[in-house]
Design an enzyme around this catalytic site. Structure first.
Site, PDB file in Angstrom:
ATOM      1  N   CYS A  92       0.863  -1.190   0.000  1.00  0.00           N
ATOM      2  CA  CYS A  92       0.000   0.000   0.000  1.00  0.00           C
ATOM      3  C   CYS A  92       0.896   1.236   0.000  1.00  0.00           C
ATOM      4  O   CYS A  92       1.810   1.350   0.831  1.00  0.00           O
ATOM      5  CB  CYS A  92      -0.881  -0.007   1.248  1.00  0.00           C
TER       6      CYS A  92
ATOM      7  N   ASP B 259      -0.383  -5.685   0.258  1.00  0.00           N
ATOM      8  CA  ASP B 259      -1.656  -6.004  -0.390  1.00  0.00           C
ATOM      9  C   ASP B 259      -1.483  -7.299  -1.174  1.00  0.00           C
ATOM     10  O   ASP B 259      -0.378  -7.633  -1.600  1.00  0.00           O
ATOM     11  CB  ASP B 259      -2.064  -4.882  -1.359  1.00  0.00           C
TER      12      ASP B 259
END
Ligand SMILES: [Ca+2]
Ligand SMILES: [Ca+2]
Ligand SMILES: [Ca+2]
Ligand SMILES: [Ca+2]
Ligand SMILES: [Ca+2]
Ligand SMILES: [Ca+2]
Ligand SMILES: [Ca+2]
Ligand SMILES: [Ca+2]
Ligand SMILES: [Ca+2]
Ligand SMILES: [Ca+2]
Ligand SMILES: [Ca+2]
Ligand SMILES: [Ca+2]
Ligand SMILES: [Ca+2]
Ligand SMILES: [Ca+2]
Ligand SMILES: [Ca+2]
Ligand SMILES: [Ca+2]
Lengths: 156, 156, 156, 156, 156, 156, 156, 156, 156, 156
Positions: free
Chosen positions: D54, D61
């Site tokens: 992120c 992620d």
């Protein structure tokens, strides 16, 4: 007995901005008192986003990990668990080793009544490895559902 | 022995307009005599619509909850159970705490032969927590099927 | 205790170019010391790509194979296991024979605490054969999840 | 027309030891001539092991990514694709951005007849994001099956 | 074109502590410039945690909601979307009304090329209601996978 | 020992036109001698078409019902069982009561070695009730597979 | 010990043209020595193509049949098993009778350590019958996975 | 435009005690103004609890029914729909007839832009019948997902 | 028009002992006249047992292959198709190449109205490749169901 | 328009004892007037119990068959359809032939607006054959859902 404000104040990561640690050694696994300490209940964490590195090739490995435990005096603080698992992102270790290491760390921090880990690794060379370990026979009167992670099917 | 009209007349919520209570403290969990009191059968409630609040952030939490119990003299009146579960809508508590609290309340009201709760919380931070608790070993001759709620898989 | 460089150096196939062996007899199943030797954990291999020949007709047979074992002092080196399974590609044997032979070989090499094999053969004549074998009752305190390979359904 | 030895000799990563690149910029996406260049076929890659960071919090992620394309003169060399996807491991970008960037890069390298990407991100805040993009309407006479990645279901 | 720091600085909720708004009217749906503005891609949000109130009885309703849209100049900021959906928690409206209202609000804020909503409500009286709406025919060259939310089956 | 013509001649419903009885009291549950009387086997009936009435509101209720039993001297004649279950169509009773009543009736008629019923009721108020009862612990050497009826999931 | 040529030569059906027998009485169930006679393994046959006739109406019945056994000195020759099952095609018998008869025949021919049959009959009158039988408690140290044939669901 | 109090006051069944009607002729299907009358959205009802009688034998039939429609000026009031469907409980009609009759009635009451019904009947004689009907081609710019009710599979 | 004895007599493999050919070049794909030559129907073959070799490493590759075609004057004789597919067992070729080659061969032998192949390869390096090709747009009035082979999911 | 008593009286099999015919030639497929003759609806029959014989070996073949049609003036009487399908039990024909023959017969008897058959045969030699045929393009304004019979997967 429920979690008190004091218990929460002692935590270093929950409700704060926390940078993911660089390695498992640098991660801090935190705990809070179990909210129903006299009761033997099971807590299950499902972590489908685990990734580490192959110690030989440096290629990333992936696993779907499920942890079950029965708290004694402590429960793990879940944000610190997430950060601990994230800390393996640049750590190299074999599947069997890595899986049992995570469980061992949790046992050290929590001294739980009982704990087990199921590590379901993504296939390499067409053959996935799963690793299953528990601290010993679970206490007889506690309910522990099967993990029921589906087996690997190849294609079709 | 079947449920009598007297048993039903004593109820405050069934077959009446009932406003959802504001908090678990204000909810009234009601009971009626077990219709086959000499028999040890299991009753399972599946509540996929449970929601409460995070005590720290005030954000809503969600859970799929399954409750199994063996009645002794009483069975829970199901509409009052629904309203009790609904009363957590604006109540803040941690997952482990909330799950065991519901079971504890049912045990107080029903004094069942045996009871267990499985609370399957929606993921937060990518890692769902499940909580499993039972009052103790179930009686040996009673049939209690597995809850078999599927594990969390992430994506794909 | 983790895998040492010495352990890896002794291996003939891992991290090297390895030609698939022509027959099970020519394959070399290798082992390394178990990384957590004092602990009884289970390792599961899932091999959905197994194929051998029918000893009577020479037609290829296919199987989905799952192996579970509890290491004693050794774990199998996974690349050598893959090559061993691949070596059945031009080998003729009946289903029951072939399945138990693989397990027997692993037992010889690893002297595991316990081992089992589930061999799920593709249907011939409309009726698939599955073969299940284990070395004996598993130790009581070790967690061994069901293999849960779905049954054959025909069509529809 | 099949792949020639010449085509393979020009590759820098296939059949060689390749260190995962540090960033998408440093990765080299390679190509070989399409083996049936006059024919419009579809190639699908399924990458369930994608991970990036992120850009705001630095948290990892995860996504399950499926890429479909119709080669023109070139097909992507699959090991270089794997390494390219791996190179996002320490790269920060938003979901929408990251998904379209991968597709854009493939379009630059391959100049395909047509290409699409489906990026199925793991939930954050309880709500997963999926991103779908294609270069334009696919040619009419080419068969392109649905990706059929199951939707996210929460729990229960 | 990627998201700039400026775009992010203008946001009031992302990366900040945000109290869930009391009602849809008080919620602020925010937007950022689309990172690949020249491209027509689809963004899908899956919200399995939607809950509102029945306007007649005050009982909670639940829905699994899926939103697909093609950005024009803006994409919705996902945290503000989550808070907007959360704001229906104490809002009363019928299923058909509520579902189309959410879509309408998103259309106002984003002026998307195209948008649709699928709202899959939990059963009441044994019969669930699903509501499907889109702004119009989608542009022809954009790829929009089916939502494929499974139908309701009752029991067994 | 197999079913004789005599056994069949004594039946009033099998192979004849049979009007569905108006109530459980008017239904006749018939039996024939068990064809392998010395053997303890299990017979399972799956009845996904059960319906009765709510004793309070008169609204129809629905259930998926599974019955397992081990015959002693008698097996139930299946057409009479179907008609017996059909006879609840206009009968009002609570879920727990109705489920145990069916099992009780079968026990009276068959005097089986063992019997159990699983009644999986369709949800009312969002929360389905399941009822499980058996006559006691099953004999140890008889094989009784799990009923494995999937749990209720709500939507999504 | 593996299957010898002698064992195979004694067979009348394997590797030869074999006309399906007209009735179970005319079928010949053949056996060969167990290839690993000292070992207690399980062999599972799954026969989704079983069909017989109703003894009363002459209408065809269908069943999905699963047989598990632990060989003693003999294993069944699979082609003769297939022909034996096929021989019920024009044979009339009730479900319970037919299922136990097949198992009985196999026990006579094989004298196995243990054997069980699960016969899952297609529904008649909306209610399928399943029949489960085993020779007795299985030996304790042998691994016998669940048959896990899904239950009947009606529609929807 | 949302539903007004006036609209609700005109209803005879919603929010009141309503006795299930004895026959379809006695049932009253009610309607309220569509809350977003300018918009073409689809409303789907899923009714897994439908039951009627066979007109020849009087035996009960069961069906899983799914209705999709696009409102014009009116939407159906869902409680009256439930009572209308319940009114077939003692009504005799063939599958094809019954399915199209329900759709016809809804068309009369609602004058919808478009409507379809899928009626998935439980098997009789081993062969289920499904009936599909729609008023005509749906309008082009409206999104109508597939009903995706799984087919009947028999057993196994 | 049905298949004649003449057509069958011309075949070299059907109903005869056939040794699997050593390579695709040595295999003989045979054909018989289409039994309903004036009709455009689709024939689908599903081959979940395909295996070939990697041309670079010599390691075995596996695929699940589905072939659909509309016969013109000929249909493929299915035993010769099976032997043709088996002949790739020791043949080395890349995935894209191999998949299209099989389709090309069938087109040469059958001159079908239309043909397509879906080749779903087992993952290598964590990323499976699927290849889809058809001869062109299918004729408009012929029904060709989707292949609907599930996507690869990794683990969990 | 509904089915009249006259229509039913003309039938020779419905509501009568009917002996399964010995061959397709001896079977009588009957019809009744379509109950909603002006309307174009689809009727689907699912027959998972189809079986015929291989014309070469005499071994039984099995298929899961799904038939869809749009009635013109007639619908097929379902009991006669069941008996017609049953009449193939001792009939020998190839898969492609048999499948299209059934459809052809139905077209002759019903003169439907449109009809299609999907015949999903059980695997022989590891490779199942599916046959799909329709009378031509279906009329544009009629709704015909996909048959969605799952593909064959082999094992695992
Ligand atoms: Ca299981
Ligand atoms: Ca496969
Ligand atoms: Ca289970
Ligand atoms: Ca995944
Ligand atoms: Ca079937
Ligand atoms: Ca789909
Ligand atoms: Ca749920
Ligand atoms: Ca059901
Ligand atoms: Ca849900
Ligand atoms: Ca199970
Ligand atoms: Ca149903
Ligand atoms: Ca679908
Ligand atoms: Ca079957
Ligand atoms: Ca996963
Ligand atoms: Ca489909
Ligand atoms: Ca497989």
């Amino acid at each position: 007995m429920t979690t008190s404000q004091n218990d929460l104040d002692a935590l270093s990561q929950l409700g704060k901005h926390a940078v993911p640690p660089d390695s498992p050694e640098k991660a801090t696994l935190e705990r809070v008192p179990s909210p129903h300490r006299g009761r033997q209940y099971v807590v299950r964490f499902t972590a489908p986003e685990f990734t580490s590195l192959c110690p030989v090739t440096g290629q990333p490995d992936f696993a779907h990990i499920v942890i079950d435990y029965i708290p004694n005096e402590w429960i793990v603080e879940s944000k610190s668990l997430k950060l601990y698992l994230t800390s393996f992102r640049n750590h190299g270790a074999f599947h069997e080793d890595c899986s049992v290491t995570i469980a061992t760390k949790l046992v050290e921090v929590l001294s739980p009544v009982w704990l087990r880990i199921g590590a379901y690794w993504y296939p390499r060379g067409g053959i996935p490895i799963d690793v299953f370990w528990q601290t010993g026979a679970p206490p007889e009167n506690v309910w522990i559902p099967a993990q029921d992670v589906p087996g690997y099917r190849g294609r079709g």
